[in-house]
Design an enzyme around this catalytic site. Structure first.
Site, PDB file in Angstrom:
ATOM      1  N   ASP A   1      24.852  -6.134  27.697  1.00  0.00           N
ATOM      2  CA  ASP A   1      25.098  -4.878  26.993  1.00  0.00           C
ATOM      3  C   ASP A   1      24.263  -4.777  25.713  1.00  0.00           C
ATOM      4  OD1 ASP A   1      26.277  -2.440  26.585  1.00  0.00           O
ATOM      5  OD2 ASP A   1      28.155  -3.236  25.798  1.00  0.00           O
TER       6      ASP A   1
ATOM      7  N   GLU B   1      21.284   1.023  32.694  1.00  0.00           N
ATOM      8  CA  GLU B   1      21.957   2.066  31.906  1.00  0.00           C
ATOM      9  C   GLU B   1      21.145   2.371  30.654  1.00  0.00           C
ATOM     10  OE1 GLU B   1      26.258   2.282  31.377  1.00  0.00           O
ATOM     11  OE2 GLU B   1      25.951   2.177  29.201  1.00  0.00           O
TER      12      GLU B   1
END
Length: 507
Positions: free
Chosen positions: A188, A292
């Site tokens: 992330d 993402e």
């Protein structure tokens, strides 16, 4: 103990074909520290996790000694009975064994996600007091695909972990739970190419790019002349700038000023995303990962036009998006509910869903999803269950709540340290907590603390952002206490995360 386990396996005939493992599991569960849910047979090998206090190891045994060669062991024993040899290896839960296990049992490795509803369960504490088994239990209850290994570089730095150890912790939890459904792993808020390379080497399958350092937030207050000068510097040739304007001015709501402003604000970030994506294709191969694009780390909400321009420019560069995380209207602060107009959030969400559907059909991703209960029903409904949500700190807060319930002395130390270091911790987060609204840790009773952790948003944030320094100073004691108070930890996590998932899915 290992000798007894091997002898029990032989007596129960577990190496014979079509023999149930149930009698063996019942026997070793009663007489040893084997985790019954972890016992699994694969070919000529049987695997299991043994836990005693904070110490854990894997046992693997077989009738073929060479089939154990891929693992490294701290103890090796053998038995000879009825003309057959049996071999057992006791293995530490280290990286080499986790990597070997992922090769032998592919379901202990993460998958490239291809699902509708996915939910990121960040576990900041990790081994040997992992929240992941209860993340798995929660995901199964609501039929949501879990992302079990999810950490950012910043979280790893604060907790003393790395992508490799985060991945390995998830693998051991999957074996422990005998969870054979697809699950994801999300590196992330990646900023640097070297961080992407490290996460890819560790086996991660989802990569969330955070190009916030390249997003020009000053454009919101710059003069028109400054914006135009910045825009001209973005392109080597005038024709490239004209092409950008021509394709973006076709979009609904576009005018030249807005398109130029969006280019100045986001094009450097988009280009970095393209570089990052191509690096991942080079390492992992096209289609072998989820990507993402995170644009939620900005000072203002992402407009639908900005979203469309970003997505279109990525598409032109042949970037395949799994999800996009816009900055939605309102405030999504750590560890507390949404702050803002729910009706306003719904209106802008509908516009972002429209953009996502028209620009490739990717998911919308909601960051800082912990405890955003007031907007979860709308998010699940308006996205039609085609979403990705990320949480992390809420599992840590539940662990702290368990301490307030069952280990008040340790909770007092955690609370005081969080209070004392608030001014340093808050530098890294955009939160609105006011320390003046938090009771003095010297004057709060344990059961009052349990209620306050649930109901006082300022206290939740003070505790939430202190996780790094708390784990550095009290991590060993916290992990030991969570293992001791295993039932409380499980109950708190599954109830709290169940609330998240129930509201998101409507189940």
């Amino acid at each position: 103990m290992s000798q007894n386990i091997l002898q029990s396996a032989i007596r129960c005939g577990v190496f014979e074909q079509n023999i149930s493992l149930k009698p063996f599991i019942e026997r070793v569960e009663a007489q040893s520290c084997v985790v019954p849910t972890s016992v699994v047979k694969a070919g000529d090998r049987i695997f299991m996790i043994c836990e005693k206090g904070v110490d854990s190891h894997m046992i693997v045994f077989s009738t073929h000694e060479n089939s154990l060669d891929v693992f490294n062991g701290s103890e090796s024993i053998s038995e000879h009975e009825a003309g057959l040899d049996y071999f057992l290896l006791q293995c530490p839960l280290n990286h080499a064994n986790a990597a070997a296990l992922r090769d032998v049992l592919p379901w202990t490795a993460p998958s490239v996600l291809d699902c509708r509803e996915s939910f990121g369960f960040g576990d900041r504490i990790g081994a040997p007091a992992q929240a992941t088994p209860w993340h798995i239990e929660s995901s199964l209850a609501y039929n949501v695909t879990p992302v079990l290994a999810q950490q950012s570089v910043r979280e790893n730095t604060k907790t003393g972990r790395n992508f490799e150890s985060v991945m390995d912790d998830a693998t051991w939890s999957v074996l422990r739970s005998k969870f054979k459904n697809p699950w994801g792993s999300d590196a992330d808020h990646l900023k640097l190419i070297e961080d992407i390379e490290e996460a890819a080497e560790a086996g991660f399958t989802m990569f969330t790019l955070d190009p916030s350092d390249l997003i020009d937030n000053d454009v919101d207050t710059d003069s028109d002349d400054v914006i135009k000068a910045k825009f001209d510097k973005l392109f080597e040739k005038e024709a490239e700038a004209k092409d950008y304007l021509a394709r973006c001015l076709k979009f609904d709501g576009a005018d030249e000023g807005l398109v130029i402003k969006a280019g100045v604000k986001y094009l450097a970030a988009v280009r970095h995303a393209v570089t990052a994506y191509r690096k991942l294709v080079e390492i992992k191969g096209e289609g072998n990962f989820n990507f993402e694009m995170s644009i939620d780390e900005t000072l203002t909400a992402t407009s639908p036009l900005d979203h469309r321009i970003i997505a279109t420019e990525l598409q032109r560069a042949e970037v395949s998006l799994f999800s996009v995380a816009p900055r939605f209207e309102g405030a999504f602060e750590k560890g507390i509910d949404y702050k803002g107009s729910v009706d306003g959030f719904k209106r802008t969400l509908e516009e972002h869903v429209k953009v996502a559907r028209e620009c490739g059909g990717y998911r919308l991703s909601l960051h800082s999803g912990s405890d955003k209960f007031s907007v979860y029903p709308a998010f699940g409904e308006i996205t039609d269950g085609f979403f990705h949500v990320k949480t992390a700190g809420t599992s840590y807060l539940e662990a702290v709540k368990v301490m307030a319930m069952d280990k008040p002395d340790l909770f007092s130390e955690i609370f005081k340290l969080s209070w004392d270091t608030f001014e340093d911790n808050v530098k890294y987060y955009e939160i609105s907590a006011d320390i003046a609204n938090v009771p003095d840790p010297e004057r709060i009773a344990s059961m009052d603390a349990v209620a306050l952790i649930t109901d006082n948003p300022d206290l939740r944030q003070v505790l939430h952002i202190a996780f790094g320094i708390v784990l550095d100073k009290h991590g060993t004691d916290l992990k030991s206490a969570l293992k001791t108070h295993y039932d409380s930890y499980r109950s708190c996590l599954t109830e709290h995360l169940g609330k998240h998932l129930a509201l998101l899915t409507g189940k």
